[in-house]
Design a protein around this motif. Structure first.
Motif, short mmCIF file in Angstrom:
data_model
loop_
_atom_site.label_atom_id
_atom_site.label_comp_id
_atom_site.label_asym_id
_atom_site.label_seq_id
_atom_site.Cartn_x
_atom_site.Cartn_y
_atom_site.Cartn_z
N THR A 1 0.84 -1.21 0.00
CA THR A 1 0.00 0.00 0.00
C THR A 1 0.87 1.25 0.00
O THR A 1 0.70 2.15 0.81
CB THR A 1 -0.93 0.05 1.23
N ALA A 2 1.86 1.31 -0.91
CA ALA A 2 2.77 2.45 -1.02
C ALA A 2 3.51 2.67 0.31
O ALA A 2 3.80 1.70 1.02
CB ALA A 2 2.02 3.70 -1.48
N SER B 1 0.23 -1.05 7.15
CA SER B 1 -0.87 -1.89 6.63
C SER B 1 -0.54 -3.36 6.82
O SER B 1 -1.42 -4.17 7.14
CB SER B 1 -1.10 -1.63 5.15
N MET C 1 -7.21 1.69 8.59
CA MET C 1 -6.65 2.08 7.29
C MET C 1 -7.68 2.96 6.57
O MET C 1 -8.87 2.67 6.61
CB MET C 1 -6.36 0.86 6.42
N ARG C 2 -7.21 4.00 5.92
CA ARG C 2 -8.10 4.83 5.08
C ARG C 2 -7.31 5.28 3.86
O ARG C 2 -6.12 5.57 3.95
CB ARG C 2 -8.59 6.07 5.83
N SER C 3 -8.03 5.36 2.72
CA SER C 3 -7.41 5.79 1.47
C SER C 3 -8.28 6.81 0.76
O SER C 3 -9.51 6.74 0.86
CB SER C 3 -7.24 4.60 0.52
N GLU C 4 -7.64 7.71 0.06
CA GLU C 4 -8.37 8.62 -0.84
C GLU C 4 -7.54 8.79 -2.11
O GLU C 4 -6.35 8.46 -2.12
CB GLU C 4 -8.66 9.96 -0.16
N PRO C 5 -8.13 9.27 -3.19
CA PRO C 5 -7.39 9.37 -4.46
C PRO C 5 -6.28 10.42 -4.39
O PRO C 5 -6.28 11.29 -3.52
CB PRO C 5 -8.46 9.80 -5.46
N ALA D 1 -7.83 15.42 -6.56
CA ALA D 1 -9.24 15.79 -6.66
C ALA D 1 -9.31 17.25 -6.25
O ALA D 1 -8.59 17.68 -5.35
CB ALA D 1 -10.10 14.95 -5.73
N ARG E 1 -9.61 17.98 -2.62
CA ARG E 1 -8.70 17.35 -1.66
C ARG E 1 -7.90 18.39 -0.89
O ARG E 1 -7.39 19.33 -1.48
CB ARG E 1 -7.67 16.47 -2.40
N GLN F 1 -8.36 14.37 4.47
CA GLN F 1 -9.53 13.82 5.17
C GLN F 1 -9.30 12.35 5.55
O GLN F 1 -9.75 11.90 6.59
CB GLN F 1 -10.78 13.95 4.31
N ALA F 2 -8.59 11.60 4.70
CA ALA F 2 -8.34 10.19 5.00
C ALA F 2 -7.60 10.04 6.33
O ALA F 2 -7.89 9.14 7.12
CB ALA F 2 -7.55 9.52 3.88
N ASP G 1 -10.11 11.11 9.16
CA ASP G 1 -11.11 10.04 9.37
C ASP G 1 -10.47 8.85 10.08
O ASP G 1 -11.07 8.23 10.97
CB ASP G 1 -11.68 9.56 8.03
N GLN H 1 -2.13 10.03 0.86
CA GLN H 1 -3.48 9.55 0.60
C GLN H 1 -3.79 8.19 1.22
O GLN H 1 -4.95 7.82 1.31
CB GLN H 1 -3.70 9.46 -0.91
N PHE H 2 -2.75 7.42 1.60
CA PHE H 2 -2.97 6.13 2.26
C PHE H 2 -2.52 6.26 3.71
O PHE H 2 -1.40 6.70 3.97
CB PHE H 2 -2.15 5.02 1.59
#
Lengths: 358, 391
Positions: free
Chosen positions: B90-91, B97, B242-246, B249, B252, B258-259, B262, B377-378
């Motif tokens: 996950t990068a 992760s 774990m949270r991901s966003e693009p 955007a 963003r 926000q990831a 959150d 983002q991750f």
């Protein structure tokens, strides 16, 4: 354990996907298909997990742009395995088992046509001792087939029978990239490609993607009359080194089958088995290792010989096996995935029309 | 997201191992590097490889070493032959992760003893090349990670009104902390003036405010309640997220994603924490460029928006402060990318086990492990505690 079922499945398989190598565009309609099948939207999905490969994409972080296909904000609970989507399904199943979430959407994608697949896969070997020799996937599989032939475990006709049945069944699969059965005699007349393999003994290079929806308990029942309940899910690996294992066997497949079947009365009563066998003789090895009954229907989709999108091929086997439960054509099915040279790593997912624990 | 049922089983870290990190570990292969960390983790857990039920491997892109899915070749050396083997990617967040996936093997009730290892041996290949392959339809940055993040830092400074030496305070603190960590890659005394005197690389990021590129590995042994109970000092897992966003955007916020917010909110809730700065005793947070300390202080909820730099400036993130950040020296002192997140998670476990040696935070009972990756983002985080969670 919680009762978890496969309740959604969408796929694309193509000879050559003309477009973005990151495949994100291909995923959008697959997710839409899963939403339509379940009646859910993005907010109903508790966990996302994907399987793909940077080396197949020829660049780092190839999975990152796949997040774009999920949508923008709010952020999602998400993970990724550098493995076939079948193992992403395993991670998602674990997540549901912890009780943290009730639903998951699993996906895989890969564009094998962007490079020379059998050379790319040589990079899976030991980088210090084997990769410099560049033994390619097809040649390694040919060594495996030759060992079985010489040991009298199978003959060329048995391999051709697998091909003939698979390509005949693939005629009814709209996603197959290769189909058209013939006869064992005719197949055996065709020229060798990597002795003893003919071209039809090896899965075609395939681009593609797939998405699978998992749900626990009542969430599964709200989607399907007959959810495909997972009664056994297990995976094992063997060592990579070709000289240290008996290539006519797949110990990890045997272990995975035994573990996945243990809680469900063995595998002899599996009615439909979708086996991920990218080479015809590997189906013969897997059938024996898994201890499937002689009347089990193998690969009614046509299997990997009809189309084998990398990093999705195993996941598709699970989706195809689940569909047989949904449509009532079987009560107990099996989906299998393999990874690594010569069946090194194997996963078995046993599904039933009835849940295991209640 | 589904509420789920409360079927999660207790799990704890009972073994932590890491390598000595260096720019080039020419003395070991990839397998040898992993084994160095694994053998230390197993010895710490008083366990043999034979007793382990499953192996979970994490690392960042395969192109960093030039091997496709190296866990396949490593299977034998990692003791995974005959066992389940999972590979997470996950990068930059992957080390975290991977620890979370490994803990879910136990928390789900599927396995009792899981070994997880993450590594990066960047010297085997050319990491800069591996990150520079052109991608169709994506605007190339061609600026390295520092170039990508520098505008975020500049934006943070503008938004928060932070004085421009805050990043130097962080760098000097983490490099000095690393002197107490025998495994750290960079072990050198640095003052704020030293950092400010170093070359500007990507304005406002100076050379001494960046992480090194390291070869290294980290391994953890995670066990179920029965096994953990017989361990002298288990680090109980109180929450994982774990949270991901693009990546991109229009809406963003890359300074305060926000990831991350959150993820932190979900983590504190899981761990039963209402006031993180009071209830967390030590934090190992992914800070590859010094300015990410104040940014993550805010993103994680240790400080209000625009207030993070004040905690740093007042010394509250130093050893002995209210919320010590990166007592180990952190990513700024060692960065084997794929292992860096797991090092944060493992160092958090060492703190609550009272096993962090010279960089032990006195009386640490609950600690945060944090990792992030991609274009901020991750996110992967966990809270571990000296006590078994009551929830």
């Amino acid at each position: 354990m919680r009762d978890v079922a496969v309740v959604g499945f969408a796929q694309r398989q193509l000879q050559d996907y003309d477009g973005s190598p990151q495949c994100a565009e291909m995923l959008v309609p697959l997710f839409a298909d899963c939403y339509e099948q379940t009646g859910w939207t993005k907010k109903d999905i508790g966990f996302w997990c994907s399987g793909s490969s940077d080396y197949l994409a020829g660049r780092s972080f190839s999975f990152v742009s796949a997040i774009d296909a999920i949508g923008v904000l709010p952020p999602v609970n998400e993970s990724h395995v550098e493995m076939d989507a079948a193992w992403a399904l395993y991670e998602a199943w674990l997540k549901i088992q912890t009780g943290e979430v009730d639903t998951a959407l699993v996906f895989g994608f890969g564009k094998a046509s962007a490079g020379v697949l059998r050379r790319t896969l040589a990079l899976q070997l030991d980088p210090y001792t084997m990769t410099p020799l560049w033994p390619d996937t097809v040649s390694i599989a040919a060594l495996q087939a030759r060992l079985g032939l010489d040991a009298g475990l199978w003959d060329e006709a048995a391999m051709a029978e697998v091909v003939n049945r698979s390509l005949t069944d693939a005629e009814k699969n709209e996603f197959a990239v290769r189909s058209g059965g013939s006869s064992v005699e005719e197949l055996l007349k065709r020229p060798m490609f990597a002795d003893p393999l003919r071209k039809h003994d090896a899965a075609p290079v395939t681009d593609g993607a797939a998405a699978i929806v998992l749900a626990a308990g009542d969430r599964a029942r709200e989607v399907r009359d007959r959810p495909a309940w997972i009664t056994g899910l297990s995976h094992f690996t063997d060592g990579l080194h070709l000289g240290t294992r008996d290539l006519t066997r797949s110990a990890s497949a045997g272990r995975a089958g035994a573990a996945a079947g243990a809680s469900a009365g063995g595998l002899t009563d599996v009615e439909v088995a979708e086996l991920h066998a990218p080479f015809s003789h590997q189906e013969l090895i897997l059938r024996a290792e898994l201890g499937l009954g002689t009347d089990a229907r193998i690969n009614p989709s046509g299997g990997a010989l009809g189309g084998n999108p990398m990093f999705t091929g195993g996941g598709i086997r699970i989706g195809e096996a689940a569909r047989r439960i949904w449509d009532g054509s079987a009560d107990k099915t099996l989906g299998h995935a393999t990874s690594g040279p010569a069946l090194q790593q194997n996963l078995v997912c046993v599904m039933s029309s009835e849940g295991a624990s209640n | 997201m589904g509420a789920g049922s409360n079927s999660k089983r207790p799990a704890a870290v009972i073994g932590v191992g890491q390598t000595h990190h260096r720019a080039k570990r020419e003395d070991v292969s990839m397998a040898g590097l992993c084994r160095e960390a694994m053998d230390r983790a197993l010895a710490d857990a008083q366990m043999t490889l034979d007793e382990v039920d499953a192996i979970v491997v994490g690392k960042a892109p395969d192109l960093f070493e030039g091997v496709m899915m190296p866990e396949l070749y490593l299977a034998e050396a990692l003791g995974a032959a005959g066992k389940p083997l999972l590979r997470v990617h996950t990068a930059g967040s992957v080390g975290g992760s991977t620890a979370i996936v490994a803990s879910s093997l136990v928390q789900s009730g599927v396995h009792k003893k899981v070994l997880t290892v993450s590594f990066e041996k960047q010297s085997e290949s050319n990491a800069m090349w591996a990150l520079s392959v052109p991608v169709p339809f994506v605007m190339p940055v061609h600026a390295g990670a520092g170039g990508y993040f520098a505008p975020h830092v500049r934006s943070y400074i503008r938004r928060s009104g932070a004085p421009t030496h805050i990043g130097a305070i962080v760098a000097a603190k983490d490099r000095t902390n690393a002197l107490n960590n025998p495994y750290a890659h960079l072990r050198e005394k640095k003052t704020v003036d030293d950092v400010l005197a170093s070359q500007m690389l990507w304005d406002p990021i100076r050379y001494e405010e960046t992480c090194p590129s390291s070869d290294g590995a980290c391994a953890l042994v995670i066990a179920d309640e029965d096994v953990a109970r017989s361990s002298p000092n288990p680090a109980w897992i109180h929450g994982t997220v774990m949270r991901s966003e693009p990546t991109t955007a229009a809406e963003r916020d890359q300074v305060n994603p926000q990831a991350g917010r959150d993820a932190a909110a979900a983590l504190w809730k899981q761990a039963g924490i209402t006031n993180p700065i009071e209830e967390i005793d030590a934090a190992e947070v992914y800070v590859p460029f010094s300015w990410f300390e104040p940014m993550w202080l805010e993103n994680l909820g240790f400080a209000g928006e625009g207030e993070g730099w004040k905690l740093t400036e007042s010394g509250e993130t130093a050893m002995g402060g209210r919320i010590p950040f990166n007592a180990s020296g952190g990513v700024l002192s060692s960065n084997p990318i794929g292992a860096s997140g797991m090092l944060r998670f493992g160092e958090a476990a060492l703190q609550v086990r009272g096993a962090a040696g010279d960089h032990q935070v006195d009386g640490a009972r609950r600690a945060l492990g944090h990792a992030y990756g991609g274009g901020s983002q991750f996110f992967a985080m966990w809270v571990v505690g000296a006590d078994k969670p009551s929830n």
